[in-house]
Design a protein around this motif. Structure first.
Motif, PDB file in Angstrom:
ATOM      1  N   ASP A   1      -3.543 124.788 106.682  1.00 24.46           N
ATOM      2  CA  ASP A   1      -3.490 124.278 105.300  1.00 24.46           C
ATOM      3  C   ASP A   1      -2.720 122.968 105.115  1.00 24.46           C
ATOM      4  O   ASP A   1      -3.221 122.061 104.459  1.00 24.46           O
ATOM      5  N   PRO A   2      -1.495 122.846 105.655  1.00 21.11           N
ATOM      6  CA  PRO A   2      -0.743 121.611 105.359  1.00 21.11           C
ATOM      7  C   PRO A   2      -1.469 120.337 105.805  1.00 21.11           C
ATOM      8  O   PRO A   2      -1.547 119.363 105.058  1.00 21.11           O
ATOM      9  N   LEU A   3      -2.034 120.369 107.013  1.00 22.82           N
ATOM     10  CA  LEU A   3      -2.736 119.186 107.514  1.00 22.82           C
ATOM     11  C   LEU A   3      -4.053 118.988 106.765  1.00 22.82           C
ATOM     12  O   LEU A   3      -4.388 117.877 106.334  1.00 22.82           O
ATOM     13  N   PHE A   4      -4.778 120.085 106.576  1.00 27.21           N
ATOM     14  CA  PHE A   4      -6.068 120.009 105.872  1.00 27.21           C
ATOM     15  C   PHE A   4      -5.896 119.418 104.472  1.00 27.21           C
ATOM     16  O   PHE A   4      -6.617 118.510 104.065  1.00 27.21           O
ATOM     17  N   GLU A   5      -4.898 119.920 103.761  1.00 27.61           N
ATOM     18  CA  GLU A   5      -4.688 119.465 102.371  1.00 27.61           C
ATOM     19  C   GLU A   5      -4.236 118.001 102.331  1.00 27.61           C
ATOM     20  O   GLU A   5      -4.601 117.256 101.434  1.00 27.61           O
ATOM     21  N   ALA A   6      -3.399 117.620 103.291  1.00 27.45           N
ATOM     22  CA  ALA A   6      -2.937 116.226 103.313  1.00 27.45           C
ATOM     23  C   ALA A   6      -4.107 115.280 103.577  1.00 27.45           C
ATOM     24  O   ALA A   6      -4.238 114.232 102.932  1.00 27.45           O
ATOM     25  N   ILE A   7      -4.967 115.662 104.509  1.00 27.44           N
ATOM     26  CA  ILE A   7      -6.138 114.823 104.809  1.00 27.44           C
ATOM     27  C   ILE A   7      -7.020 114.710 103.564  1.00 27.44           C
ATOM     28  O   ILE A   7      -7.449 113.616 103.178  1.00 27.44           O
ATOM     29  N   ALA A   8      -7.272 115.859 102.922  1.00 28.97           N
ATOM     30  CA  ALA A   8      -8.135 115.846 101.727  1.00 28.97           C
ATOM     31  C   ALA A   8      -7.527 114.951 100.641  1.00 28.97           C
ATOM     32  O   ALA A   8      -8.244 114.196  99.966  1.00 28.97           O
ATOM     33  N   ALA A   9      -6.204 114.996 100.491  1.00 33.57           N
ATOM     34  CA  ALA A   9      -5.542 114.177  99.462  1.00 33.57           C
ATOM     35  C   ALA A   9      -5.668 112.687  99.784  1.00 33.57           C
ATOM     36  O   ALA A   9      -5.894 111.858  98.897  1.00 33.57           O
ATOM     37  N   VAL A  10      -5.520 112.356 101.067  1.00 32.53           N
ATOM     38  CA  VAL A  10      -5.646 110.949 101.479  1.00 32.53           C
ATOM     39  C   VAL A  10      -7.081 110.463 101.242  1.00 32.53           C
ATOM     40  O   VAL A  10      -7.306 109.364 100.718  1.00 32.53           O
ATOM     41  N   ARG A  11      -8.055 111.297 101.594  1.00 32.43           N
ATOM     42  CA  ARG A  11      -9.455 110.887 101.384  1.00 32.43           C
ATOM     43  C   ARG A  11      -9.736 110.696  99.900  1.00 32.43           C
ATOM     44  O   ARG A  11     -10.355 109.703  99.501  1.00 32.43           O
ATOM     45  N   ALA A  12      -9.294 111.632  99.081  1.00 31.88           N
ATOM     46  CA  ALA A  12      -9.525 111.505  97.625  1.00 31.88           C
ATOM     47  C   ALA A  12      -8.817 110.253  97.105  1.00 31.88           C
ATOM     48  O   ALA A  12      -9.351 109.521  96.266  1.00 31.88           O
ATOM     49  N   GLY A  13      -7.628 109.982  97.632  1.00 30.71           N
ATOM     50  CA  GLY A  13      -6.880 108.795  97.223  1.00 30.71           C
ATOM     51  C   GLY A  13      -7.628 107.513  97.559  1.00 30.71           C
ATOM     52  O   GLY A  13      -7.646 106.560  96.772  1.00 30.71           O
ATOM     53  N   GLU A  14      -8.277 107.487  98.711  1.00 32.42           N
ATOM     54  CA  GLU A  14      -9.007 106.267  99.094  1.00 32.42           C
ATOM     55  C   GLU A  14     -10.319 106.121  98.329  1.00 32.42           C
ATOM     56  O   GLU A  14     -10.751 105.008  98.033  1.00 32.42           O
ATOM     57  N   VAL A  15     -10.945 107.248  98.004  1.00 34.98           N
ATOM     58  CA  VAL A  15     -12.144 107.168  97.148  1.00 34.98           C
ATOM     59  C   VAL A  15     -11.751 106.460  95.859  1.00 34.98           C
ATOM     60  O   VAL A  15     -12.422 105.524  95.405  1.00 34.98           O
ATOM     61  N   LYS A  16     -10.626 106.881  95.286  1.00 34.39           N
ATOM     62  CA  LYS A  16     -10.169 106.330  94.011  1.00 34.39           C
ATOM     63  C   LYS A  16      -9.728 104.864  94.158  1.00 34.39           C
ATOM     64  O   LYS A  16     -10.067 104.010  93.330  1.00 34.39           O
ATOM     65  N   LEU A  17      -9.015 104.597  95.244  1.00 35.56           N
ATOM     66  CA  LEU A  17      -8.487 103.244  95.474  1.00 35.56           C
ATOM     67  C   LEU A  17      -9.597 102.192  95.479  1.00 35.56           C
ATOM     68  O   LEU A  17      -9.416 101.081  94.977  1.00 35.56           O
ATOM     69  N   PHE A  18     -10.750 102.554  96.064  1.00 38.28           N
ATOM     70  CA  PHE A  18     -11.818 101.559  96.240  1.00 38.28           C
ATOM     71  C   PHE A  18     -12.951 101.717  95.235  1.00 38.28           C
ATOM     72  O   PHE A  18     -13.948 101.008  95.335  1.00 38.28           O
ATOM     73  N   GLU A  19     -12.798 102.644  94.294  1.00 37.46           N
ATOM     74  CA  GLU A  19     -13.855 102.911  93.307  1.00 37.46           C
ATOM     75  C   GLU A  19     -14.272 101.620  92.589  1.00 37.46           C
ATOM     76  O   GLU A  19     -13.424 100.868  92.105  1.00 37.46           O
ATOM     77  N   GLY A  20     -15.577 101.364  92.550  1.00 39.58           N
ATOM     78  CA  GLY A  20     -16.091 100.232  91.777  1.00 39.58           C
ATOM     79  C   GLY A  20     -15.937  98.882  92.471  1.00 39.58           C
ATOM     80  O   GLY A  20     -16.368  97.861  91.926  1.00 39.58           O
ATOM     81  N   LEU A  21     -15.307  98.841  93.649  1.00 42.25           N
ATOM     82  CA  LEU A  21     -15.151  97.562  94.348  1.00 42.25           C
ATOM     83  C   LEU A  21     -16.453  97.171  95.054  1.00 42.25           C
ATOM     84  O   LEU A  21     -17.167  98.029  95.559  1.00 42.25           O
ATOM     85  N   ALA A  22     -16.713  95.860  95.116  1.00 32.60           N
ATOM     86  CA  ALA A  22     -17.904  95.374  95.820  1.00 32.60           C
ATOM     87  C   ALA A  22     -17.694  95.548  97.316  1.00 32.60           C
ATOM     88  O   ALA A  22     -16.557  95.465  97.804  1.00 32.60           O
ATOM     89  N   PRO A  23     -18.794  95.780  98.079  1.00 32.55           N
ATOM     90  CA  PRO A  23     -18.675  95.955  99.537  1.00 32.55           C
ATOM     91  C   PRO A  23     -17.835  94.862 100.200  1.00 32.55           C
ATOM     92  O   PRO A  23     -17.007  95.155 101.069  1.00 32.55           O
ATOM     93  N   LYS A  24     -18.017  93.610  99.798  1.00 34.19           N
ATOM     94  CA  LYS A  24     -17.257  92.551 100.501  1.00 34.19           C
ATOM     95  C   LYS A  24     -15.753  92.673 100.230  1.00 34.19           C
ATOM     96  O   LYS A  24     -14.938  92.344 101.089  1.00 34.19           O
ATOM     97  N   ASP A  25     -15.395  93.190  99.070  1.00 36.23           N
ATOM     98  CA  ASP A  25     -13.968  93.377  98.772  1.00 36.23           C
ATOM     99  C   ASP A  25     -13.404  94.587  99.526  1.00 36.23           C
ATOM    100  O   ASP A  25     -12.251  94.574  99.957  1.00 36.23           O
ATOM    101  N   ILE A  26     -14.210  95.629  99.659  1.00 38.66           N
ATOM    102  CA  ILE A  26     -13.768  96.795 100.443  1.00 38.66           C
ATOM    103  C   ILE A  26     -13.556  96.370 101.899  1.00 38.66           C
ATOM    104  O   ILE A  26     -12.529  96.691 102.515  1.00 38.66           O
ATOM    105  N   ALA A  27     -14.502  95.608 102.425  1.00 38.55           N
ATOM    106  CA  ALA A  27     -14.374  95.147 103.820  1.00 38.55           C
ATOM    107  C   ALA A  27     -13.144  94.264 103.974  1.00 38.55           C
ATOM    108  O   ALA A  27     -12.365  94.417 104.924  1.00 38.55           O
TER     109      ALA A  27
END
Ligand code: GLU
Ligand code: MG
Length: 451
Positions: free
Chosen positions: A418-444
């Motif tokens: 659980d601790p590792l699984f949940e941390a990974i899931a939180a990081v992934r969700a955080g990055e989805v949010k961080l890059f939401e709506g950004l153009a591909p060239k800006d994400i790159a």
């Protein structure tokens, strides 16, 4: 870990430090890889190595919820400013760094203050999965291919590639002859067994592959190879990027994982009566991996930029299928020459250089062992480009989608804990949010200098 073992490690470290000092090595870089796939480090003076081996080196657990841009999130078990871990160097891997004079390196395992294993230590996760294979009388031989793009340093926009020759072209080896020789020299001096080095498809892109190792060793090597290439690049005024894409719209950097399954000295990928000569055990293991790919992608293609690379017809393996020497299938099976006992293996192609290699090797073993335990069979093989022929499901096309599969994977939750699984899931969700709506060239652009 038991006290006598720490004391033994301390005395081994004292001897190692004396040898390092005699070679004028002043500092030892101790690395681990966080859940965003970034190598983090604490370094100690050589004279302090024995102390590090006995007591560990302090480091915050909060790195496990860092995102690619160094911002952080929290998760159910990990996050926030409190707490401290102990980093213990694996002295068996202690390596003098050829491209960083005066420096040595060792990967670390992370423990709690009371010396119990830290539940979210990715390296110990990979070891646990290797042990789970050993408990079934099996061992895995694994190796990452490392692809990278070389540009002139200083973050030019757009990037200025360090060479202009064609894909796989000898021109590039001539243009960057000294640089590539120094990459080879440095790896060789570090006793890394290089199999191949060559220009890749994209502008400024190269690839190196090294001899296989166990699941932990393959991940350690992936870190060492990359940081060595990065250091040689810096000495030439160049930047090396292992990011999934440097510029969107073309072929990116993969970090394909080769694997074979062994029982004693027998390679189970050959000499059987399954597809292309694989044994029933190998077939079941690979079927387990193929089945789990949509969830595994959250580990092997961990950041929104990963999905700019994962396009059909770029040999990135974006379809959930397998085939003999099939470069558009997520899993490419290779028989090797009839008299080459080591040659038969499978290559997982959909993973990239943003992935934490310890999570990748551990999770692939977990998925494969589940297939083995269930006696799974592979579906019929794919051939050609499924983008043109159809008939095979596309893997997730966004991090949000692979995160959903990951969240639903009881297999990965149980394996990771659980601790590792949940941390990974939180990081992934955080990055989805961080890059939401950004153009591909800006994400790159936001990602390419981070890996
Ligand atoms: N660079 C491609 C990728 O993104 C792989 C090319 C190859 O097959 O080596 O994975
Ligand atoms: Mg390649």
């Amino acid at each position: 870990m038991e006290k006598p073992e720490r004391e033994r490690a301390e005395s081994a470290a004292r001897q190692a430090a004396a040898q390092l000092t005699a070679q004028d090595i002043r500092g030892v870089a101790l690395t681990w890889v966080d859940n965003a796939g970034i190598s983090r480090v604490k370094a100690v003076p050589t004279a302090r190595l024995a102390h590090a081996a006995r007591r560990g080196v302090g480091a915050s657990p909060s790195f496990d919820v860092f995102l690619v841009d160094d911002s952080s999130v929290t998760s159910r078990h990990i996050g926030g400013p409190d707490g401290d871990l102990r980093l213990f160097p694996d002295l068996d891997r202690l390596t003098v760094l050829a491209a960083q004079p005066g420096w040595a390196w060792a990967p670390v395992d992370r423990y709690e203050q009371d010396d119990t294993p830290y539940a979210a230590c990715q390296r110990q996760f990979a070891r646990r999965m290797a042990d789970a294979a050993a408990a079934r009388g099996m061992r895995l031989s694994m190796g990452f291919e490392t692809e990278w793009v070389v540009t002139h340093a200083n973050g030019h926009e757009p990037p200025r590639y360090a060479c202009s020759g064609p894909a796989y072209g000898m021109t590039r080896v001539i243009e960057l002859s000294d640089y590539l020789r120094e990459v080879l020299d440095a790896l060789t001096a570090q006793r890394v067994d290089v199999l191949q080095i060559h220009p890749e498809y994209s502008l400024g892109q190269f690839e190196v592959s090294v001899a296989p190792s166990d699941p932990v060793g393959a991940a350690d090597l992936s870190v060492l190879v990359r940081e060595t290439i990065r250091a040689v690049s810096a000495r030439h005024g160049l930047d090396a990027s292992f990011a999934p894409v440097v510029e969107p719209g073309g072929v990116g950097n993969g970090a394909h994982l080769h694997l074979s399954l062994w029982q004693d000295e027998r390679n189970l990928c050959r000499g059987g009566d399954g597809p292309y000569g694989m044994t029933a055990e190998c077939e079941a293991f690979l079927a387990g991996v193929v089945r789990e790919l949509p969830a595994l992608l959250a580990l092997g293609a961990p950041t929104p930029a990963s999905y700019l690379r994962l396009e059909p017809s770029r040999w990135a393996g974006v379809f959930q299928c397998w085939g003999l020497e099939a470069r558009e299938a997520a899993l490419r099976f290779i028989t090797g020459a009839p008299d080459d006992a080591e040659g038969a293996n499978a290559e997982v192609k959909c993973f990239d250089g943003a992935a934490n290699p310890y999570l990748v090797t551990g999770a692939v073993v977990a998925a494969g062992l589940a297939g083995l335990d269930e006696g799974l069979r592979l579906p019929p093989p794919a051939a050609g480009d499924p983008a043109l022929t159809g008939g095979h499901p596309r893997l997730p096309t966004s991090l949000a989608e692979s995160l959903e599969h990951f969240q639903g994977s009881a297999l990965l939750r149980t394996a990771l804990g659980d601790p590792l699984f949940e941390a990974i899931a939180a990081v992934r969700a955080g990055e989805v949010k961080l890059f939401e709506g950004l153009a591909p060239k800006d994400i790159a652009a936001a990602t390419r200098g981070r890996y």
